[in-house]
Design a protein around this motif. Structure first.
Motif, PDB file in Angstrom:
ATOM      1  N   VAL A 128       0.611  -1.340   0.239  1.00 20.19           N
ATOM      2  CA  VAL A 128       0.122   0.224  -0.067  1.00 20.19           C
ATOM      3  C   VAL A 128       0.449   1.253  -0.011  1.00 20.19           C
ATOM      4  N   VAL A 129       0.643   2.058  -1.267  1.00 17.87           N
ATOM      5  CA  VAL A 129       2.053   2.928  -1.168  1.00 17.87           C
ATOM      6  C   VAL A 129       0.571   4.227  -0.705  1.00 17.87           C
ATOM      7  N   PRO A 130       0.986   5.391   0.432  1.00 18.07           N
ATOM      8  CA  PRO A 130       0.290   5.934   0.716  1.00 18.07           C
ATOM      9  C   PRO A 130       0.342   7.284   0.032  1.00 18.07           C
ATOM     10  N   ASP A 131      -0.519   8.216   0.070  1.00 17.98           N
ATOM     11  CA  ASP A 131      -1.330   8.809  -0.507  1.00 17.98           C
ATOM     12  C   ASP A 131      -0.408   9.799  -1.245  1.00 17.98           C
ATOM     13  N   ASP A 132       0.973  10.319  -0.244  1.00 16.00           N
ATOM     14  CA  ASP A 132       1.621  11.429  -0.113  1.00 16.00           C
ATOM     15  C   ASP A 132       2.527  11.241  -0.707  1.00 16.00           C
ATOM     16  N   GLU A 133       3.347   9.661  -0.402  1.00 15.35           N
ATOM     17  CA  GLU A 133       4.171   8.804  -1.844  1.00 15.35           C
ATOM     18  C   GLU A 133       3.834   8.714  -2.596  1.00 15.35           C
ATOM     19  N   HIS A 134       2.772   8.116  -2.982  1.00 15.30           N
ATOM     20  CA  HIS A 134       2.166   8.026  -3.668  1.00 15.30           C
ATOM     21  C   HIS A 134       1.720   9.292  -5.256  1.00 15.30           C
ATOM     22  N   ASN A 135       1.504  10.486  -4.173  1.00 13.65           N
ATOM     23  CA  ASN A 135       1.285  11.864  -4.866  1.00 13.65           C
ATOM     24  C   ASN A 135       3.095  11.955  -5.260  1.00 13.65           C
ATOM     25  N   ARG A 136       3.476  11.786  -5.491  1.00 12.12           N
ATOM     26  CA  ARG A 136       5.326  11.709  -5.755  1.00 12.12           C
ATOM     27  C   ARG A 136       5.854  10.973  -6.405  1.00 12.12           C
ATOM     28  N   LYS A 137       5.057  10.138  -6.515  1.00 14.96           N
ATOM     29  CA  LYS A 137       5.398   8.886  -7.630  1.00 14.96           C
ATOM     30  C   LYS A 137       4.596   8.380  -8.852  1.00 14.96           C
ATOM     31  N   SER A 138       3.890  10.158  -8.968  1.00 14.28           N
ATOM     32  CA  SER A 138       3.017   9.910 -10.461  1.00 14.28           C
ATOM     33  C   SER A 138       3.347  10.815 -10.968  1.00 14.28           C
ATOM     34  N   ILE A 139       3.553  10.950 -12.508  1.00 14.16           N
ATOM     35  CA  ILE A 139       3.733  11.726 -14.113  1.00 14.16           C
ATOM     36  C   ILE A 139       2.814  11.641 -14.810  1.00 14.16           C
ATOM     37  N   GLY A 140       1.825  12.536 -14.481  1.00 14.29           N
ATOM     38  CA  GLY A 140       0.678  12.640 -15.708  1.00 14.29           C
ATOM     39  C   GLY A 140       0.762  14.030 -16.309  1.00 14.29           C
ATOM     40  N   ILE A 141       0.347  14.021 -17.585  1.00 18.96           N
ATOM     41  CA  ILE A 141      -0.331  15.208 -19.052  1.00 18.96           C
ATOM     42  C   ILE A 141      -1.372  15.308 -19.037  1.00 18.96           C
ATOM     43  N   GLU A 142      -2.107  16.663 -18.816  1.00 18.88           N
ATOM     44  CA  GLU A 142      -3.524  16.569 -19.809  1.00 18.88           C
ATOM     45  C   GLU A 142      -3.501  17.692 -19.885  1.00 18.88           C
ATOM     46  N   ARG A 143      -4.526  17.887 -20.713  1.00 15.92           N
ATOM     47  CA  ARG A 143      -4.933  18.987 -21.741  1.00 15.92           C
ATOM     48  C   ARG A 143      -5.929  19.267 -21.828  1.00 15.92           C
ATOM     49  N   THR A 144      -6.365  20.516 -21.915  1.00 16.00           N
ATOM     50  CA  THR A 144      -8.068  21.074 -21.440  1.00 16.00           C
ATOM     51  C   THR A 144      -8.210  21.485 -23.454  1.00 16.00           C
ATOM     52  N   TYR A 145      -8.968  20.601 -24.051  1.00 10.01           N
ATOM     53  CA  TYR A 145      -8.984  21.550 -25.835  1.00 10.01           C
ATOM     54  C   TYR A 145     -10.352  22.105 -25.226  1.00 10.01           C
ATOM     55  N   GLU A 146     -10.328  23.144 -26.181  1.00 14.76           N
ATOM     56  CA  GLU A 146     -10.715  24.212 -27.062  1.00 14.76           C
ATOM     57  C   GLU A 146     -10.961  24.876 -28.108  1.00 14.76           C
ATOM     58  N   PRO A 147     -11.311  24.445 -29.207  1.00 11.84           N
ATOM     59  CA  PRO A 147     -12.306  23.494 -29.242  1.00 11.84           C
ATOM     60  C   PRO A 147     -12.113  22.184 -29.213  1.00 11.84           C
ATOM     61  N   CYS A 148     -13.381  21.346 -28.377  1.00 13.16           N
ATOM     62  CA  CYS A 148     -13.069  20.162 -28.160  1.00 13.16           C
ATOM     63  C   CYS A 148     -13.040  19.577 -29.207  1.00 13.16           C
ATOM     64  N   ILE A 149     -12.499  17.658 -28.794  1.00  9.23           N
ATOM     65  CA  ILE A 149     -12.102  16.871 -29.558  1.00  9.23           C
ATOM     66  C   ILE A 149     -13.212  15.720 -29.667  1.00  9.23           C
ATOM     67  N   TYR A 150     -13.690  15.519 -31.867  1.00 12.40           N
ATOM     68  CA  TYR A 150     -13.972  15.255 -32.193  1.00 12.40           C
ATOM     69  C   TYR A 150     -13.789  14.038 -32.866  1.00 12.40           C
ATOM     70  N   ASN A 151     -12.703  13.860 -33.405  1.00 10.34           N
ATOM     71  CA  ASN A 151     -12.204  13.440 -33.936  1.00 10.34           C
ATOM     72  C   ASN A 151     -10.777  11.796 -33.737  1.00 10.34           C
ATOM     73  N   GLU A 152     -11.514  10.990 -33.513  1.00 15.00           N
ATOM     74  CA  GLU A 152     -10.825   9.112 -33.227  1.00 15.00           C
ATOM     75  C   GLU A 152      -9.476   9.648 -33.577  1.00 15.00           C
ATOM     76  N   GLN A 153      -9.012  10.175 -34.398  1.00 12.95           N
ATOM     77  CA  GLN A 153      -7.039  10.475 -34.793  1.00 12.95           C
ATOM     78  C   GLN A 153      -7.084  11.335 -34.675  1.00 12.95           C
ATOM     79  N   THR A 154      -7.491  12.636 -33.849  1.00  9.36           N
ATOM     80  CA  THR A 154      -6.820  13.600 -33.499  1.00  9.36           C
ATOM     81  C   THR A 154      -6.576  13.162 -31.952  1.00  9.36           C
TER      82      THR A 154
END
Length: 378
Positions: free
Chosen positions: A253-279
């Motif tokens: 069990v990885v405690p939340d404070d340790e887990h948060n240090r050990k996760s790497i994420g990338i996310e992006r908000t799109y405007e306009p939205c994505i409607y195409n699967e290949q995109t």
């Protein structure tokens, strides 16, 4: 009877006390608590496709709706076809409220132990081998937590109490809702032998199909086949299945404070939205390439990939996949993200994808790759 393994499986560790807590139909239950007139309705959290040109996706549903076959990530239009109109109610999700309730429940967990690993707003592991209350009984602690959540929050949860994470999650899902499942070390293999393959988390539909072709439909089938045969067909995933079928899971069990240090994420908000699967797929591929660079910089190998997706109506779904082996390879990360994206693609693309993200987590250090490689060569 032990699994035919020629000693390849590790020695089991049964000294830990692990609890997996899973809230029952969390979003829907919060709404029914706040509005009791909804309790006898088939409540769906998500957008009503009847009011949005046939578009929308189910975030979750209460147990009345589930009896009709409604489930999360289902297109809303299908839910409308399954449930009688006089029974069906749609509500837009209120994530601000759900996060606040989740935070209160997690505070209760942290009063028991700081070894709490959150999986989502409604799900967490607790390692109570050593705990703040001085209890030697995981069952006592789990029942106490379940009772307190019901009394103070007006919500139900299910739990699995046992000696490792895999079994604890199996247990929490075994007797929902308001389930209490305790799996003792001497009962684990018999319990797992009775479970259908689809109940083993981490074994997806494609792997299930391949196992069925081999005549394996339950945990008993996995227990009876030689671990080398599983490795031959499924590589490291086969070894993991052999471990799990025999009640072995050494991950901590990885405690939340340790887990948060050990996760790497990338996310992006799109405007306009994505409607195409290949995109969408191109963006996932680019995310995977960036994650590979970041993981290599830190000398980390990820064991889990998480996909986050949000539509134009702010319905958000998060899905995760355990990888067959630890990796920082962009192709393997992309493949996992693509497989998670596949079942959600049509519903979310119809509504428009506002946010898309991929996270690599559950890290191992680089020297992980040097352990036991000879087991996987013939």
């Amino acid at each position: 009877m032990t699994s035919p393994s020629d000693g390849l499986l590790p020695v089991n560790d049964t000294h830990r006390r692990i609890i997996h807590v899973d809230m029952d139909a969390f979003y829907a239950s919060v709404e029914m608590r706040d509005n009791p007139t909804l309790k006898n309705k088939a409540l769906v959290i998500g957008q009503d496709a009847r009011k949005n040109h046939g578009h929308g996706v189910v975030a979750t549903a209460n147990y009345v709706a589930r009896k009709y076959g409604v489930h999360s990530a289902m297109p809303s239009i299908k839910a409308i076809r399954l449930v009688p109109a006089d029974k069906l109610v749609f509500l837009r999700p209120d994530f601000t409220k759900y996060r606040a309730v989740s935070a209160e429940i997690h505070e209760m967990m942290h009063e028991i132990t700081d070894s709490v690993q959150s999986i989502a707003l409604d799900e967490a592991y607790l390692d109570v081998t050593e705990n703040k209350l001085g209890s030697t009984s995981a069952v006592e602690l789990a029942i106490g937590l379940q009772t307190r959540i019901r009394e103070e929050e007006g919500l139900n949860c299910s739990f699995g109490a046992t000696y490792n994470k895999f079994l604890a999650k199996m247990g929490s899902e075994y007797a929902k809702p308001f389930g209490r499942t305790v799996i003792l070390p001497e009962e684990a293999r018999a319990f797992l032998a009775r479970q259908k393959i689809k109940k083993f988390h981490g074994i997806g539909p494609k792997t299930q199909e391949r196992l069925h072709q081999m005549g394996i439909y339950t945990g008993r089938g996995l227990q009876r086949i030689h671990v080398r045969e599983l490795i031959k067909h499924f590589n490291r995933m086969g070894y993991l299945m052999a471990e799990h079928a025999n009640g072995i899971d050494l991950s901590r069990v990885v405690p939340d404070d340790e887990h948060n240090r050990k996760s790497i994420g990338i996310e992006r908000t799109y405007e306009p939205c994505i409607y195409n699967e290949q995109t969408a797929l191109t963006n996932l591929r680019n995310y995977a390439a960036s994650l590979e660079e970041k993981l290599q910089e830190r000398n980390f190998f990820a064991n889990t990939v998480v996909l986050k997706i949000r539509n134009n109506d702010f319905v958000t779904v998060t899905k995760r996949r355990k990888l067959p082996h630890a990796t920082h390879n962009a192709t393997e990360i992309y493949q996992a993200a693509r497989e998670l994206f596949g079942p959600l693609a049509n519903s979310f693309l119809n509504d428009g994808i506002r946010l898309l993200g991929v996270t690599a987590t559950d890290f191992s250090e680089a020297d992980f790759e040097d352990v036991g490689l000879d087991l996987f060569s013939d």
